[in-house]
Enzyme design. Structure first.
Site, PDB file in Angstrom:
ATOM      1  N   ASP A  34       6.040 -23.429 -13.047  1.00 15.00           N
ATOM      2  CA  ASP A  34       6.089 -23.844 -11.641  1.00 15.00           C
ATOM      3  C   ASP A  34       6.098 -25.359 -11.493  1.00 15.00           C
ATOM      4  O   ASP A  34       6.778 -25.911 -10.635  1.00 15.00           O
ATOM      5  CB  ASP A  34       4.873 -23.299 -10.877  1.00 15.00           C
ATOM      6  N   GLU A 114      15.495   4.985  -3.268  1.00 14.51           N
ATOM      7  CA  GLU A 114      14.966   3.619  -3.141  1.00 14.51           C
ATOM      8  C   GLU A 114      13.609   3.723  -2.458  1.00 14.51           C
ATOM      9  O   GLU A 114      13.378   4.647  -1.695  1.00 14.51           O
ATOM     10  CB  GLU A 114      15.845   2.786  -2.187  1.00 14.51           C
ATOM     11  N   LYS A 116      11.011   2.949   0.426  1.00 10.66           N
ATOM     12  CA  LYS A 116      11.133   2.566   1.839  1.00 10.66           C
ATOM     13  C   LYS A 116      10.111   1.466   2.105  1.00 10.66           C
ATOM     14  O   LYS A 116       8.912   1.714   2.179  1.00 10.66           O
ATOM     15  CB  LYS A 116      10.896   3.756   2.763  1.00 10.66           C
ATOM     16  N   CYS A 417     -37.428   1.543   7.513  1.00 11.43           N
ATOM     17  CA  CYS A 417     -38.861   1.283   7.336  1.00 11.43           C
ATOM     18  C   CYS A 417     -39.436   0.396   8.428  1.00 11.43           C
ATOM     19  O   CYS A 417     -40.606   0.032   8.374  1.00 11.43           O
ATOM     20  CB  CYS A 417     -39.105   0.653   5.965  1.00 11.43           C
ATOM     21  N   CYS A 432     -33.023  -6.073   5.089  1.00  8.23           N
ATOM     22  CA  CYS A 432     -34.361  -5.602   5.409  1.00  8.23           C
ATOM     23  C   CYS A 432     -35.325  -6.395   4.537  1.00  8.23           C
ATOM     24  O   CYS A 432     -35.082  -6.584   3.345  1.00  8.23           O
ATOM     25  CB  CYS A 432     -34.442  -4.114   5.075  1.00  8.23           C
ATOM     26  N   CYS A 438     -39.558  -0.349   1.429  1.00  7.82           N
ATOM     27  CA  CYS A 438     -38.563   0.378   2.211  1.00  7.82           C
ATOM     28  C   CYS A 438     -38.036   1.551   1.386  1.00  7.82           C
ATOM     29  O   CYS A 438     -37.517   1.365   0.291  1.00  7.82           O
ATOM     30  CB  CYS A 438     -37.424  -0.572   2.573  1.00  7.82           C
TER      31      CYS A 438
HETATM   32  S1  IVH Z   1      18.631   1.955   4.956  1.00  8.64           S
HETATM   33  C1  IVH Z   1      21.787   3.171   7.609  1.00  8.64           C
HETATM   34  N1  IVH Z   1      16.926   1.551   3.012  1.00  8.64           N
HETATM   35  O1  IVH Z   1      13.634   1.625   7.470  1.00  8.64           O
HETATM   36  C2  IVH Z   1      20.539   3.037   6.869  1.00  8.64           C
HETATM   37  N2  IVH Z   1      16.197   1.220   5.247  1.00  8.64           N
HETATM   38  O2  IVH Z   1      13.772   3.775   9.421  1.00  8.64           O
HETATM   39  C3  IVH Z   1      19.627   2.051   7.468  1.00  8.64           C
HETATM   40  N3  IVH Z   1      13.866   0.458   5.423  1.00  8.64           N
HETATM   41  O3  IVH Z   1      15.390  -0.185   9.909  1.00  8.64           O
HETATM   42  C4  IVH Z   1      18.537   1.572   6.658  1.00  8.64           C
HETATM   43  N4  IVH Z   1      13.451   0.401   3.265  1.00  8.64           N
HETATM   44  O4  IVH Z   1      13.879  -1.467   8.284  1.00  8.64           O
HETATM   45  C5  IVH Z   1      17.131   1.545   4.352  1.00  8.64           C
HETATM   46  N5  IVH Z   1      15.534   1.201   1.182  1.00  8.64           N
HETATM   47  C6  IVH Z   1      15.735   1.195   2.512  1.00  8.64           C
HETATM   48  C7  IVH Z   1      14.725   0.829   3.425  1.00  8.64           C
HETATM   49  C8  IVH Z   1      14.985   0.855   4.796  1.00  8.64           C
HETATM   50  C9  IVH Z   1      12.972   0.182   4.481  1.00  8.64           C
HETATM   51  C10 IVH Z   1      13.624   0.364   6.880  1.00  8.64           C
HETATM   52  C11 IVH Z   1      14.629  -0.454   7.644  1.00  8.64           C
HETATM   53  C12 IVH Z   1      15.209   0.449   8.696  1.00  8.64           C
HETATM   54  C13 IVH Z   1      14.149   1.508   8.783  1.00  8.64           C
HETATM   55  C14 IVH Z   1      14.750   2.807   9.227  1.00  8.64           C
END
Ligand code: IVH
Length: 674
Positions: A34, A114, A116, A417, A432, A438
């Protein structure tokens, strides 16, 4: 330097910095320290300061943030930003897969999985590889122009990489979409800073990310540690992209755009479920919040056939995890008294399913936290339980507060107590003052004494100890050794045999070690590692009992506060009496050989991965006691790397640098041999 040389150097520096950003954020493999990165940046800033005409919009120095805006201009999305349909169980996933296979008329379809990410969707437009503008999702049709803020996110390239291969080149106009989020580290750092400045704390990483991204002053955004993973594209003009989603993700990577490492291509639903379970089991250790797994049809032509329904694609689904945050009601607030007399407010909740379990209690930590959150009986609150962390009340939903609630006040006397309570200066905790008078403290002290890492008395459980104290059969730990089998067998639900076993366990474990005994005494802040340091340093109990503050502070992990607790503990007559009674009862241990010569003096260790037999912090204490140094990163100067399970990049680096790697067994035998 001539002006041409300056220009050359500026270009060289920009290139170096961009390359390092790529290694650091996209490859997750920093190649320079860094400090070196900072020096390159400083040099570039210095030259640009001197020759402002050399500054360009896409210079890495331009990420630092610009003057505040009054409001965010609107941006109309040329391609709408959609949301996702949800699935909550395997049946709904099975239905999703069936719909797709039927429509495509295929036996099996390839999916990409993927994570979410739990953040905010953004879109970034690049023209000729240059970062042009960034927008939030907004309502999907119109978003906010957050260009200046997004530019401050270091992992997002200001220039896409051109690897020189025609069919891998980025399109002339391409809109990259993904999620901006905050890691747990970034979140904790931010809240620590907010605390220092006495400013409002963020409730969770998602809110913190949203708050940081929607700052009118991008200089503030620049100080927040925001992260980004791309998961798709919008506009694509003047060029092509791969034919599959998985291909697109790897193409994004070649352009220098960060993509989540947690992706996989699969055909069978069973494999989808497997992936989902695997991610769910690692959810707490990813370092950032996710709320499910997204499954997308891999082939883009098949995606086109599937099409859209209202605002969500038919070719993708979000298979959600059990939420880590839920709403519930506060039924009551109780105050518990711990072993050290600390009073902890605990919320009794209307049972709620959160983080995969039903939660009925949540800690409110201490008086200050309670005041800050202003939690009242009758309130509706957000409760969070992430991983194995103790459930906590994040925040009150003020809009739902019923009329006539009253502020909760911590009691001025101990609820057990009735002794006065006190709050020491600089401490958040109310205690306490009753000490071992106690019964709550008596019970907790005895539970601690009997616990596995202390005297390890089998069969002497919490409930039994409570009964013994309540029936006044015992007051303190030394009374345990006066118990008779008859007394025990008269207790509720106590079989003759169990009573016998407990008496046997008490007798058998009278032979212990000095460090276990010290730990068992339950001196404040003296955990088992500190107890071990004390035992090794002083060698016998008398020396510790009569040690001064100064001599205690010579011990490896004893600071002024711990030293004070130790001195205070031994200065109390009733503690001395209990110790004498224990010794009279026959508790004993062999003498400890004082190690003057430190066997691991001068050796540097790095610990990585998870150890089964102890926490990393404990392993570190053991090493420190033996004179070793423990460092956080592997370098040529490292002598040993201790690698537990899932060791990660440090073990790889050790391998590269040919540093000796010890597994857990090797480490334990190293400790045992000293
Ligand atoms: S695809 C047409 N991939 O989830 C497909 N969304 O509920 C649109 N999100 O607005 C999104 N991880 O903010 C996609 N791997 C992922 C995601 C993802 C998070 C969120 C995104 C979207 C919301 C939809």
């Amino acid at each position: 330097m001539s002006s041409q040389e300056k220009i050359n150097r500026v270009n060289e520096l920009r290139e170096l910095i961009n390359q390092n950003n790529y290694h650091y954020y996209v490859q997750d493999e920093p190649v320079i320290p860094d400090a070196e990165y900072d020096r390159l940046m400083q040099e570039l800033i210095a030259i640009e300061d001197e020759f402002p005409e050399l500054i360009t919009d896409s210079s890495p120095t331009q990420r630092v943030g610009a003057v505040p805006l009054d409001s965010f201009p609107e941006i109309k999305h040329e391609v709408p930003m959609l949301s996702l349909g949800n699935a909550f169980d395997e049946d709904e996933m099975t239905a999703f897969d069936k719909r797709i296979r039927e429509k495509l008329e295929m036996d099996s379809v390839e999916y990409v999985a993927e994570t979410k990410l739990d953040g905010l969707a953004i879109s970034i437009l690049y023209e000729d590889g240059q970062f042009i503008r960034a927008a939030t999702r907004g309502d999907g049709t119109t978003g906010e122009d957050v260009t200046l803020n997004v530019k401050t996110i270091k992992s997002i390239p200001l220039n896409l990489i051109d690897v020189g291969l025609l069919d891998e080149k980025y399109p002339e106009r391409v809109e990259i979409r993904g999620e901006v989020f905050m890691t747990h580290d970034g979140f904790n750092k931010l809240n620590d800073k907010q605390k220092e400045k006495d400013e409002k704390l963020f409730v969770n990483p998602r809110n913190a990310a949203a708050g940081s991204l929607r700052q009118l002053d991008s200089r503030i955004t620049a100080e927040r540690h925001l992260s980004f993973f791309a998961y798709g594209v919008g506009i694509v003009e003047g060029g092509t992209i791969p034919e599959t989603h998985a291909g697109l993700l790897s193409r994004l990577k070649t352009w220098g755009v960060p993509v989540s490492p947690e992706t996989m291509v699969m055909r069978k639903l069973a494999a989808c479920f497997e992936f989902y379970k695997n991610i769910a089991s690692r959810r707490a250790s990813l370092g950032y919040d996710i709320d499910g797994v997204v499954f997308k049809v891999n082939r883009l032509d098949q995606q086109d056939i599937m099409g859209y329904v209202s605002r969500a694609p038919r070719w993708a689904v979000a298979y959600k995890f059990a939420p880590e945050e839920e709403l519930t009601e506060i039924l009551d607030i109780e105050v518990q008294v711990g072993r050290t007399g600390a009073l902890t407010p605990v919320a009794r909740l209307k049972p709620v399913f959160v983080g995969g379990v039903t939660v009925t209690n949540a800690t409110l930590h201490n008086e200050d936290e309670l005041k800050r959150k202003d939690v009242r009986i009758g309130d509706t609150v957000i409760v969070r339980r992430a991983g194995d962390v103790i459930p906590e009340v994040l925040k009150v939903v003020m809009e739902r507060r019923p009329a006539k609630t009253v502020e909760f006040k911590m009691p001025s006397s101990c609820p057990i107590c009735s002794s006065d309570v006190e709050r020491e200066e600089g401490e958040a905790v109310i205690r306490c003052s009753g000490g071992l008078y106690c019964s709550a403290q008596q019970i907790q002290a005895i539970i601690h004494f009997a616990s596995r890492r202390a005297m390890n008395i089998d069969g002497l459980g919490d409930k039994l100890i409570e009964q013994l104290v309540e029936k006044k059969l015992i007051n303190n730990v030394s009374d345990l050794y006066k118990l008779t089998q008859e007394q025990l067998s008269e207790l509720e639900r106590m079989a003759e045999k169990s009573a016998m076993n407990i008496i046997a366990a008490l007798n058998n474990n009278k032979e212990t070690s000095l460090d276990r005994f010290l730990y068992a005494l339950g001196i404040r802040e003296v955990g088992d590692a500190t107890a071990r340091s004390l035992a090794n340093h002083f060698g016998n109990l008398v020396a510790i009992q009569s040690a001064t503050l100064e001599s205690l502070e010579e011990v490896a992990d004893v600071g002024p506060i711990v030293a004070k607790h130790i001195v205070t503990f031994f200065s109390q007559n009733h503690n001395q009496e209990v110790i004498n009674a224990l010794l009279t009862a026959g508790v004993h241990w062999p003498d400890v050989e004082i190690k003057t010569e430190q066997p691991l003096q001068g050796k540097t260790f790095v610990i990585t991965g998870t150890l089964d037999s102890m926490k990393r912090e404990e392993a570190k204490q053991h090493l420190l006691e033996l004179g070793a140094k423990v460092s956080g990163s592997v370098s040529k100067k490292t002598d040993y790397v201790i690698a537990g399970s899932d060791p990660g990049s440090k073990a790889e680096k050790a391998h590269k640098l040919e540093v000796e790697i010890l597994d857990e067994a090797g480490f334990l035998s190293l400790l045992g041999n000293q």
